[in-house]
Design an enzyme around this catalytic site. Structure first.
Site, PDB file in Angstrom:
ATOM      1  N   SER A  53     -11.844  -4.276  -3.178  1.00 52.13           N
ATOM      2  CA  SER A  53     -11.144  -3.087  -3.679  1.00 52.13           C
ATOM      3  C   SER A  53     -11.178  -3.131  -5.197  1.00 52.13           C
ATOM      4  O   SER A  53     -11.060  -4.205  -5.786  1.00 52.13           O
ATOM      5  CB  SER A  53      -9.686  -3.090  -3.205  1.00 52.13           C
ATOM      6  N   SER A 100       1.263   7.680   1.232  1.00 54.35           N
ATOM      7  CA  SER A 100       0.455   7.119   2.299  1.00 54.35           C
ATOM      8  C   SER A 100      -0.909   6.618   1.839  1.00 54.35           C
ATOM      9  O   SER A 100      -1.952   6.979   2.393  1.00 54.35           O
ATOM     10  CB  SER A 100       0.311   8.127   3.428  1.00 54.35           C
ATOM     11  N   SER A 101      -0.895   5.747   0.862  1.00 57.09           N
ATOM     12  CA  SER A 101      -2.133   5.088   0.444  1.00 57.09           C
ATOM     13  C   SER A 101      -2.694   4.254   1.583  1.00 57.09           C
ATOM     14  O   SER A 101      -3.908   4.071   1.691  1.00 57.09           O
ATOM     15  CB  SER A 101      -1.885   4.217  -0.790  1.00 57.09           C
ATOM     16  N   SER A 102      -1.815   3.767   2.467  1.00 55.21           N
ATOM     17  CA  SER A 102      -2.280   2.907   3.563  1.00 55.21           C
ATOM     18  C   SER A 102      -3.092   3.707   4.580  1.00 55.21           C
ATOM     19  O   SER A 102      -4.197   3.305   4.964  1.00 55.21           O
ATOM     20  CB  SER A 102      -1.096   2.215   4.233  1.00 55.21           C
ATOM     21  N   GLY A 153       2.415   2.746  -2.513  1.00 55.48           N
ATOM     22  CA  GLY A 153       3.851   2.615  -2.286  1.00 55.48           C
ATOM     23  C   GLY A 153       4.689   3.737  -2.865  1.00 55.48           C
ATOM     24  O   GLY A 153       5.888   3.573  -3.066  1.00 55.48           O
ATOM     25  N   ALA A 154       4.104   4.897  -3.157  1.00 56.02           N
ATOM     26  CA  ALA A 154       4.862   6.025  -3.722  1.00 56.02           C
ATOM     27  C   ALA A 154       5.227   7.033  -2.638  1.00 56.02           C
ATOM     28  O   ALA A 154       5.684   8.128  -2.922  1.00 56.02           O
ATOM     29  CB  ALA A 154       4.066   6.701  -4.823  1.00 56.02           C
ATOM     30  N   ASP A 176       0.954  10.444   9.119  1.00 52.00           N
ATOM     31  CA  ASP A 176       0.102  10.134   7.964  1.00 52.00           C
ATOM     32  C   ASP A 176      -1.384  10.238   8.322  1.00 52.00           C
ATOM     33  O   ASP A 176      -2.179  10.838   7.596  1.00 52.00           O
ATOM     34  CB  ASP A 176       0.371   8.716   7.461  1.00 52.00           C
TER      35      ASP A 176
HETATM   36  P1  ADP Z   1       2.158   3.867   1.101  1.00 55.49           P
HETATM   37  O1  ADP Z   1       1.301   4.019   2.290  1.00 55.49           O
HETATM   38  O2  ADP Z   1       3.370   4.747   1.125  1.00 55.49           O
HETATM   39  O3  ADP Z   1       1.420   4.001  -0.195  1.00 55.49           O
HETATM   40  P2  ADP Z   1       2.392   1.237   2.197  1.00 55.49           P
HETATM   41  O4  ADP Z   1       3.307   0.099   1.920  1.00 55.49           O
HETATM   42  O5  ADP Z   1       2.310   1.759   3.574  1.00 55.49           O
HETATM   43  O6  ADP Z   1       2.745   2.395   1.140  1.00 55.49           O
HETATM   44  O7  ADP Z   1       0.909   0.829   1.787  1.00 55.49           O
HETATM   45  C1  ADP Z   1       0.677   0.245   0.525  1.00 55.49           C
HETATM   46  C2  ADP Z   1      -0.218  -0.967   0.695  1.00 55.49           C
HETATM   47  O8  ADP Z   1      -1.555  -0.521   0.961  1.00 55.49           O
HETATM   48  C3  ADP Z   1      -0.327  -1.800  -0.564  1.00 55.49           C
HETATM   49  O9  ADP Z   1       0.710  -2.761  -0.647  1.00 55.49           O
HETATM   50  C4  ADP Z   1      -1.690  -2.461  -0.368  1.00 55.49           C
HETATM   51  O10 ADP Z   1      -1.593  -3.575   0.490  1.00 55.49           O
HETATM   52  C5  ADP Z   1      -2.490  -1.390   0.345  1.00 55.49           C
HETATM   53  N1  ADP Z   1      -3.280  -0.612  -0.611  1.00 55.49           N
HETATM   54  C6  ADP Z   1      -3.117   0.690  -0.944  1.00 55.49           C
HETATM   55  N2  ADP Z   1      -4.077   1.095  -1.830  1.00 55.49           N
HETATM   56  C7  ADP Z   1      -4.858   0.014  -2.052  1.00 55.49           C
HETATM   57  C8  ADP Z   1      -6.019  -0.233  -2.871  1.00 55.49           C
HETATM   58  N3  ADP Z   1      -6.545   0.717  -3.621  1.00 55.49           N
HETATM   59  N4  ADP Z   1      -6.553  -1.477  -2.861  1.00 55.49           N
HETATM   60  C9  ADP Z   1      -6.009  -2.441  -2.096  1.00 55.49           C
HETATM   61  N5  ADP Z   1      -4.940  -2.281  -1.308  1.00 55.49           N
HETATM   62  C10 ADP Z   1      -4.360  -1.076  -1.280  1.00 55.49           C
HETATM   63 MG    MG Z   2       1.953   3.651   4.287  1.00 55.36          MG
END
Ligand code: ADP
Ligand code: MG
Length: 381
Positions: free
Chosen positions: A68, A126-128, A122-123, A172
């Site tokens: 990443s 839904s980055s996950s 983590g905002a 999500d």
């Molecule tokens: P959200 O989905 O609301 O942003 P989550 O806690 O569900 O929060 O997911 C965040 C997690 O996803 C981070 O702690 C990390 O492990 C992973 N993550 C998100 N974006 C990236 C990235 N660009 N590179 C590596 N890991 C990432």
């Molecule tokens: Mg998430």
């Protein structure tokens, strides 16, 4: 070659076969209704997780190499011995998707993946799910596995629930995989039926401002599990399968029979489902400028009835409204995280400045503020 493809080539020594992108999401309205088998209305945002993907030959050892742009090490994973505990947390979101395909009976080859995401971590955007959906779409297309997008939603949810270990619904992943540009996605969480609802924000001179308070008070409270339990109790005491089955007209009688704490939770879910339906009606009949009040009512319901707001979220909402937002509400689990505000594009800067100013005056942590617009769902690049 795109920047992502160039970085991939520099890192792995060969070009990717293809690149894919999947968006984060904002939930416009419909909060905590998902696990009550109710309605939600998210939209995919114009911030995405992109991946470069190269699939290894079938005869090669079944090895994943995961990277990443947010991390500095390449993580190697043996597909023959997939277990979450042995994988560094961020890489579980990628490896988990391979795991979920294998659970469905597919034997996957190894692959190289480079992830580059513009979805803030983590905002509450839904980055996950964005990562999971980009990887799932990539595998599905590159290996021609022919799963439908609806099947990929469930596969990604399984990766997050059962491999990463985070309890989430289908909101999500549905938003990321099923959304189309300029539309919100109406999702019935019981039947999984969806409908594209026109959401022409930029055409209407509007934006959504995301205000990330950067605080989390969830450890102070019973949190998510307690809320789910209160809703389950409310449903069983009212004799229905889920709170989705309680009509608005049943609330006065419910108030007489339920304990006050349970009633307040029930009232939020029942009125929130109604607000989702009203939001869709207004979007269809009058367009997005008309929905502000429903967003603000949703916030009041979460603050006063569901009981999951906090001083920072209330201030974000109040300051945005005072500075001219059409509507504003907290989003997500509660006790911190982000609020959203529907604003005229020409007011976005004034409103952001006012929020920052009021947070400083209250001696709160400086929030992170950015604008989002509806974007297309997951796609090959
Ligand atoms: P959200 O989905 O609301 O942003 P989550 O806690 O569900 O929060 O997911 C965040 C997690 O996803 C981070 O702690 C990390 O492990 C992973 N993550 C998100 N974006 C990236 C990235 N660009 N590179 C590596 N890991 C990432
Ligand atoms: Mg998430």
């Amino acid at each position: 070659m795109s920047t992502l493809a160039t970085s991939f080539t520099d890192l792995f020594g060969h070009a990717p076969d293809a690149c894919y992108a999947a968006p984060g999401r904002v939930n416009l309205i419909g909060e905590h209704t998902d696990y009550n088998e109710g309605y939600v209305l998210p939209f995919a945002i114009d911030k995405v997780a992109s991946i470069g993907l190269k699939v290894h030959p079938a005869a090669a050892p079944r090895l994943l190499r995961l990277a990443s742009t947010h991390e500095n090490a390449v993580v190697e994973v043996d597909l023959g011995k997939l277990s979450a505990e042995t994988i560094t947390p961020w890489a579980r979101y990628l490896a988990g998707v391979f795991w979920a395909f294998e659970q469905r009976g597919f034997m996957l080859p190894g692959a190289d993946i480079l992830l580059d995401s513009t979805v803030p971590l983590g905002a509450g955007l839904s980055s996950s799910a964005a990562i999971e959906c980009a990887v799932a779409l990539g595998i599905n297309e590159a290996l021609r596995l022919n799963l439908t997008r609806e099947e990929l939603v469930l596969l990604c949810q399984s990766a997050e629930n059962n491999f990463v270990g985070a309890p989430t619904g289908i909101l999500d992943q549905s938003a990321s995989l099923l959304s189309t540009a300029e539309h919100a996605l109406f999702l019935d969480c019981r039947t999984r039926e969806t409908r594209q609802v026109h959401l022409p924000l930029s055409e209407s001179g509007l934006q959504i401002l995301v205000i990330n308070t950067r605080v989390s008070h969830s450890h102070d409270s019973g949190g998510y599990k307690e809320l789910v339990a209160a809703c389950t109790t409310g449903a069983s005491q009212l004799g229905v399968k889920a709170l989705r089955d309680v009509p608005l007209t049943a609330l006065p009688a419910a108030k007489e029979t339920l304990a006050p704490d349970i009633y307040r939770r029930v009232a939020h879910i029942v009125t929130e489902n109604q607000r989702v339906l009203e939001t869709i009606e207004l979007l269809d009949s009058a367009g997005p400028t008309a929905i502000g009040q429903l967003l603000t009512q949703s916030h009041a319901s979460m603050r006063d009835d569901f009981g999951i707001s906090c001083p920072e979220l209330d201030l974000a909402v109040d300051a945005a409204l005072a500075a001219g937002a059409l509507g504003a509400r907290m989003t997500g689990g509660g006790f911190g995280g982000s609020a959203i505000a529907l604003v005229h594009t020409h007011d976005a800067e004034t409103i952001s400045a006012r929020v920052l100013q009021e947070f400083a005056a209250a001696h709160f942590i400086t929030p992170e503020i950015f604008t989002v617009l509806p974007g297309p769902g997951a796609r090959a690049l």
